[in-house]
Enzyme design. Sequence first.
Site, PDB file in Angstrom:
ATOM      1  CG  ASN A 109      -2.334   0.591   0.764  1.00 31.08           C
ATOM      2  OD1 ASN A 109      -2.390   1.753   0.390  1.00 31.08           O
ATOM      3  ND2 ASN A 109      -3.399  -0.183   0.823  1.00 31.08           N
ATOM      4  NE  ARG A 110      -2.076   4.798  -3.448  1.00 29.54           N
ATOM      5  CZ  ARG A 110      -2.941   3.816  -3.703  1.00 29.54           C
ATOM      6  NH1 ARG A 110      -3.527   3.160  -2.714  1.00 29.54           N
ATOM      7  NH2 ARG A 110      -3.222   3.473  -4.945  1.00 29.54           N
ATOM      8  CG  HIS A 163       1.393  -2.099  -3.883  1.00 30.18           C
ATOM      9  ND1 HIS A 163       0.824  -2.216  -2.639  1.00 30.18           N
ATOM     10  CD2 HIS A 163       0.342  -2.105  -4.762  1.00 30.18           C
ATOM     11  CE1 HIS A 163      -0.498  -2.295  -2.754  1.00 30.18           C
ATOM     12  NE2 HIS A 163      -0.820  -2.215  -4.035  1.00 30.18           N
ATOM     13  CG  HIS A 208      -1.765  -6.668  -4.841  1.00 31.25           C
ATOM     14  ND1 HIS A 208      -2.605  -6.592  -5.927  1.00 31.25           N
ATOM     15  CD2 HIS A 208      -1.829  -5.459  -4.243  1.00 31.25           C
ATOM     16  CE1 HIS A 208      -3.142  -5.395  -5.989  1.00 31.25           C
ATOM     17  NE2 HIS A 208      -2.697  -4.688  -4.984  1.00 31.25           N
ATOM     18  CE1 TYR A 240      -4.613  -7.228  -8.563  1.00 27.84           C
ATOM     19  CE2 TYR A 240      -6.752  -6.215  -8.888  1.00 27.84           C
ATOM     20  CZ  TYR A 240      -5.385  -6.103  -8.741  1.00 27.84           C
ATOM     21  OH  TYR A 240      -4.792  -4.865  -8.791  1.00 27.84           O
ATOM     22  CG  ASP A 247      -8.093   1.244  -3.926  1.00 26.51           C
ATOM     23  OD1 ASP A 247      -7.563   0.332  -3.254  1.00 26.51           O
ATOM     24  OD2 ASP A 247      -7.459   1.993  -4.686  1.00 26.51           O
ATOM     25  CD  GLN A 263      -6.484  -0.977   0.270  1.00 25.72           C
ATOM     26  OE1 GLN A 263      -6.191  -0.658   1.425  1.00 25.72           O
ATOM     27  NE2 GLN A 263      -6.901  -0.096  -0.618  1.00 25.72           N
ATOM     28  CD  GLU A 314      -4.453  -5.041  -2.078  1.00 26.66           C
ATOM     29  OE1 GLU A 314      -3.529  -4.369  -1.598  1.00 26.66           O
ATOM     30  OE2 GLU A 314      -5.267  -4.570  -2.890  1.00 26.66           O
TER      31      GLU A 314
HETATM   32  C1  GAL Z   1      -4.183  -1.761  -4.765  1.00 24.66           C
HETATM   33  C2  GAL Z   1      -4.303  -0.304  -4.447  1.00 24.66           C
HETATM   34  C3  GAL Z   1      -4.985   0.355  -5.608  1.00 24.66           C
HETATM   35  C4  GAL Z   1      -4.251   0.105  -6.887  1.00 24.66           C
HETATM   36  C5  GAL Z   1      -3.992  -1.385  -7.030  1.00 24.66           C
HETATM   37  C6  GAL Z   1      -3.203  -1.785  -8.243  1.00 24.66           C
HETATM   38  O1  GAL Z   1      -3.616  -2.453  -3.712  1.00 24.66           O
HETATM   39  O2  GAL Z   1      -5.011  -0.112  -3.255  1.00 24.66           O
HETATM   40  O3  GAL Z   1      -5.153   1.721  -5.370  1.00 24.66           O
HETATM   41  O4  GAL Z   1      -3.042   0.826  -6.877  1.00 24.66           O
HETATM   42  O5  GAL Z   1      -3.373  -1.906  -5.902  1.00 24.66           O
HETATM   43  O6  GAL Z   1      -2.324  -0.905  -8.700  1.00 24.66           O
END
Ligand code: GAL
Length: 338
Positions: A62-63, A88, A158, A160, A228, A268, A296
């Site tokens: 994350n950020r 990330h 991460h 999906y 998000d 997340q 996540e």
């Molecule tokens: C997620 C993040 C999103 C986006 C995504 C893929 O974990 O929260 O904002 O950046 O990754 O890039």
Amino acid sequence: MDRHTLHNEFLRVEVRALGAALNRVVARTPGGDVDLVLGHADDADRAASTYYLGALVGPTANRIAAGRFTLDGVDHQLATNDRGNSLHGGPAGFSTQVWTVAEASSTTLRLTLVWTDPTGGHPGRLTASITYLLDGPNLTHTIQVSTDRPTLASPCLHPYVNLAGSGTIADHVLDVRARHVLFTDGTGIPVGSPVDVTGTPFDLRGGVRLGDVLDADHPQIAAASGLDHAYVLDHTGVLDHTRDPDAVLTHPASGRGLEIWTDQPSLQVFTGAGLHADTPGLFGTPYPDRGGVALEAQGFPNAANRPDFPSTRIEPGLPFTSTTRWTFTGVQQDRTEP
Ligand code: GAL
């Protein structure tokens, strides 16, 4: 090796050396094989992607706001890669590296990486590992990071998920056992304290059809074109799979489900806005928007700058370690598998 496959009578799992990524999870069904997570057919597409499909992101998931943090009184500046923030692990993070196989069998895989920040901003020489374990319909991963000096580490996987195998996740039902969520500013950085979800479209307790959440009228959902957001998990931070899972994703039409337990403080949930613009996925074309939901298990976003959030600091002798367990339900057992 650029990939390794784990398999048993329930699932086939492909992990890529690039980014230690969980690239495929395949279930056999009466209608043929179905892919349950998003991935890439090609490492060049993975390297060019900005969506981290299945990758191990770190050292900090994350950020980190503006890529800046202060540790033991010293200011650090990381390379930024997302609207002025470090996302990330930044442009040379764990997901961009080719990991080494340390141990492999048909049901386990351990990958390792020694990492120092090529862009020079991140303190410490880090030694990281991820261990995948396939056991019946359960896929568990454990991530560890040790360091030679005090630093930050809070990586996560991460992936999906799309239990339908194609299309969008609108008809999936997601249950996240979280009373609180973190709202964000326009660049994905949490603002304020955790917000009580009761009575809002963010309340996923008990299970909500994702399409309904994504179409809900809420400024935070509009700003992120969906979810998000980091859900603050109700549990106590210990992985105990005899308690109720932290999250359950189900796809009623196929009868498939995924239960998730983690020792991490937040989950997340990112519903794949913009995926159509990504590089090709497993089948030659990009996935559609909402083509998967990223689940996540991680530390709180921007914990580096929020003393009120659980700390992501590590130091020699005090490594990062975390385990997340997935259990697939409604996946058929193939009795012909040796
Ligand atoms: C997620 C993040 C999103 C986006 C995504 C893929 O974990 O929260 O904002 O950046 O990754 O890039």
